[in-house]
Scaffold this motif. Structure first.
Motif, PDB file in Angstrom:
ATOM      1  N   GLN A 160     -40.524   0.181  25.420  1.00  0.00           N
ATOM      2  CA  GLN A 160     -41.696   0.678  24.699  1.00  0.00           C
ATOM      3  C   GLN A 160     -41.371   1.911  23.861  1.00  0.00           C
ATOM      4  N   LEU A 161     -40.452   2.718  24.351  1.00  0.00           N
ATOM      5  CA  LEU A 161     -40.103   3.951  23.648  1.00  0.00           C
ATOM      6  C   LEU A 161     -39.112   3.723  22.511  1.00  0.00           C
ATOM      7  N   PHE A 162     -38.136   2.837  22.741  1.00  0.00           N
ATOM      8  CA  PHE A 162     -37.019   2.727  21.803  1.00  0.00           C
ATOM      9  C   PHE A 162     -36.808   1.326  21.229  1.00  0.00           C
ATOM     10  N   GLY A 163     -37.491   0.333  21.789  1.00  0.00           N
ATOM     11  CA  GLY A 163     -37.329  -1.022  21.287  1.00  0.00           C
ATOM     12  C   GLY A 163     -36.457  -1.891  22.176  1.00  0.00           C
ATOM     13  N   GLU A 164     -36.560  -3.192  21.966  1.00  0.00           N
ATOM     14  CA  GLU A 164     -35.873  -4.166  22.815  1.00  0.00           C
ATOM     15  C   GLU A 164     -34.351  -4.073  22.754  1.00  0.00           C
ATOM     16  N   PRO A 165     -33.732  -3.857  21.583  1.00  0.00           N
ATOM     17  CA  PRO A 165     -32.264  -3.780  21.559  1.00  0.00           C
ATOM     18  C   PRO A 165     -31.713  -2.656  22.438  1.00  0.00           C
ATOM     19  N   VAL A 166     -32.366  -1.500  22.407  1.00  0.00           N
ATOM     20  CA  VAL A 166     -31.911  -0.380  23.236  1.00  0.00           C
ATOM     21  C   VAL A 166     -32.117  -0.705  24.716  1.00  0.00           C
ATOM     22  N   ALA A 167     -33.263  -1.292  25.032  1.00  0.00           N
ATOM     23  CA  ALA A 167     -33.535  -1.656  26.424  1.00  0.00           C
ATOM     24  C   ALA A 167     -32.499  -2.655  26.934  1.00  0.00           C
ATOM     25  N   ARG A 168     -32.146  -3.620  26.101  1.00  0.00           N
ATOM     26  CA  ARG A 168     -31.143  -4.612  26.500  1.00  0.00           C
ATOM     27  C   ARG A 168     -29.783  -3.952  26.727  1.00  0.00           C
ATOM     28  N   GLU A 169     -29.436  -3.014  25.840  1.00  0.00           N
ATOM     29  CA  GLU A 169     -28.155  -2.313  25.985  1.00  0.00           C
ATOM     30  C   GLU A 169     -28.109  -1.508  27.279  1.00  0.00           C
ATOM     31  N   ILE A 170     -29.199  -0.802  27.573  1.00  0.00           N
ATOM     32  CA  ILE A 170     -29.247  -0.008  28.805  1.00  0.00           C
ATOM     33  C   ILE A 170     -29.167  -0.929  30.025  1.00  0.00           C
ATOM     34  N   GLY A 171     -29.867  -2.052  29.971  1.00  0.00           N
ATOM     35  CA  GLY A 171     -29.819  -3.001  31.079  1.00  0.00           C
ATOM     36  C   GLY A 171     -28.413  -3.506  31.341  1.00  0.00           C
ATOM     37  N   GLU A 172     -27.675  -3.759  30.276  1.00  0.00           N
ATOM     38  CA  GLU A 172     -26.289  -4.209  30.421  1.00  0.00           C
ATOM     39  C   GLU A 172     -25.422  -3.111  31.027  1.00  0.00           C
ATOM     40  N   ARG A 173     -25.643  -1.874  30.595  1.00  0.00           N
ATOM     41  CA  ARG A 173     -24.864  -0.757  31.139  1.00  0.00           C
ATOM     42  C   ARG A 173     -25.169  -0.526  32.612  1.00  0.00           C
TER      43      ARG A 173
END
Length: 316
Positions: A94-107
């Motif tokens: 919600q804060l940064f968008g789906e691409p950032v959320a996906r990247e954090i999830g992978e990390r």
């Protein structure tokens, strides 16, 4: 529950959160807090809401939902410790968008498929004891706070006696993301103690500082020589490898350091080989901790702890 009640009674926090809601900015709560904190403040009106199953009946049945995480306008709610990763990633999106959320999830090594976390066991032996298990969790500046707190919390929920010892000169350490954690004691106070299990949390910098601790190195060597249980998660299995403690056993670690292991397993989140247990890190910390509980006490207690966390215990 006590924490949510204390938050509820904080007038300053109530004003801040109420203003947040009035101005249509994001706010949220997890576990008991939606029902115990936000509900009395009147911040769940006309909102679809989830919370810990033990408190869901406090919310209007018309508005209560049983999803792990629920977004309703500016409000995001979630069910408990076992859904906290999903909750956090939802907020990131919600804060940064789906691409950032996906990247954090992978990390974080989150499981994108939703399949049961995979656990592999080799050379199976029993870990059960006729007393309360004594467990040492050493920490250092740079230790991964998610892993530290998850291990401590879940093992203590399972009625394990956990001793947290700092290898630094101070009991307080600064974890990898800046969280301050205060240990029970310094590592030198444990030098003559015997533990049933020693578990090393990860974090690249923290693992290196654990490796440099002469007292911890002595304790680990004695642990392995005596045939007692030991293990590590994330970057720290590489510490065990460098100290010659893994030997011919199977182990896993964070993908970034897996190649440092002699016989690394890359397709399992938790690997047990005899009295060695290792895990990949971060999002596998709950599964790692529950695997320890199941080996010490059996699946029934591990499943009971998992239910309190609102975490789906893997099918065995």
């Amino acid at each position: 529950m006590p924490g949510s009640a204390r938050l509820r009674d904080c007038e300053v926090l109530q004003k801040i959160t109420s203003r947040q809601a009035e101005e249509k900015r994001l706010y949220g709560a997890i576990c008991a807090a939606p029902a115990v904190t936000l509900l009395p403040w009147g911040l769940l009106k006309r909102k679809q809401t989830t919370c810990h199953p033990a408190f869901i009946d406090k919310i209007s049945s018309f508005r209560a939902v049983k999803t792990n995480t629920q977004v309703s306008g500016e409000l995001t709610t979630s069910r408990g410790p076992g859904t906290s990763f999903e909750f956090a990633i939802c907020l990131v999106e919600q804060l940064f968008g789906e691409p950032v959320a996906r990247e954090i999830g992978e990390r974080l090594l989150m499981n994108p498929t939703g399949d049961d976390p995979k656990r592999q066991e080799f050379n199976e032996v029993g870990w059960s004891l006729d007393r309360t298990p004594q467990v040492l969790i050493p920490i250092a500046n740079g230790s991964e706070e998610i892993e530290v707190v998850t291990l401590i919390d879940i093992l203590r929920r399972a009625k394990v006696n956990v001793v947290v010892a700092s290898v630094e000169k101070s009991a307080q350490v600064l974890a990898s993301s800046g969280t301050k954690i205060v240990a029970d004691k310094l590592i030198n106070a444990t030098s003559d103690s015997i533990f049933d299990l020693i578990i090393l949390p990860g974090g690249t910098a923290g693992a290196e500082r654990l490796h440099k601790s002469k007292i911890l190195k002595k304790l680990l060597k004695e642990q392995e020589s005596a045939g007692r249980i030991f293990g590590a998660i994330c970057s720290s299995p590489a510490v065990l490898q460098k100290q010659g403690l893994i030997k011919d056993r199977k182990a896993t670690a964070h993908p970034a350091v897996l190649d440092k292991l002699k016989d690394g397993v890359n397709d399992a989140q938790v690997v047990i080989d005899g009295k060695l247990i290792t895990s990949q890190g971060l999002a596998t910390a709950i599964q790692f901790s529950l695997a320890i509980v199941s080996k010490l006490f059996g699946h029934a207690r591990a499943r009971s702890v998992a239910e309190g966390l609102v975490y789906q215990y893997p099918r065995s």
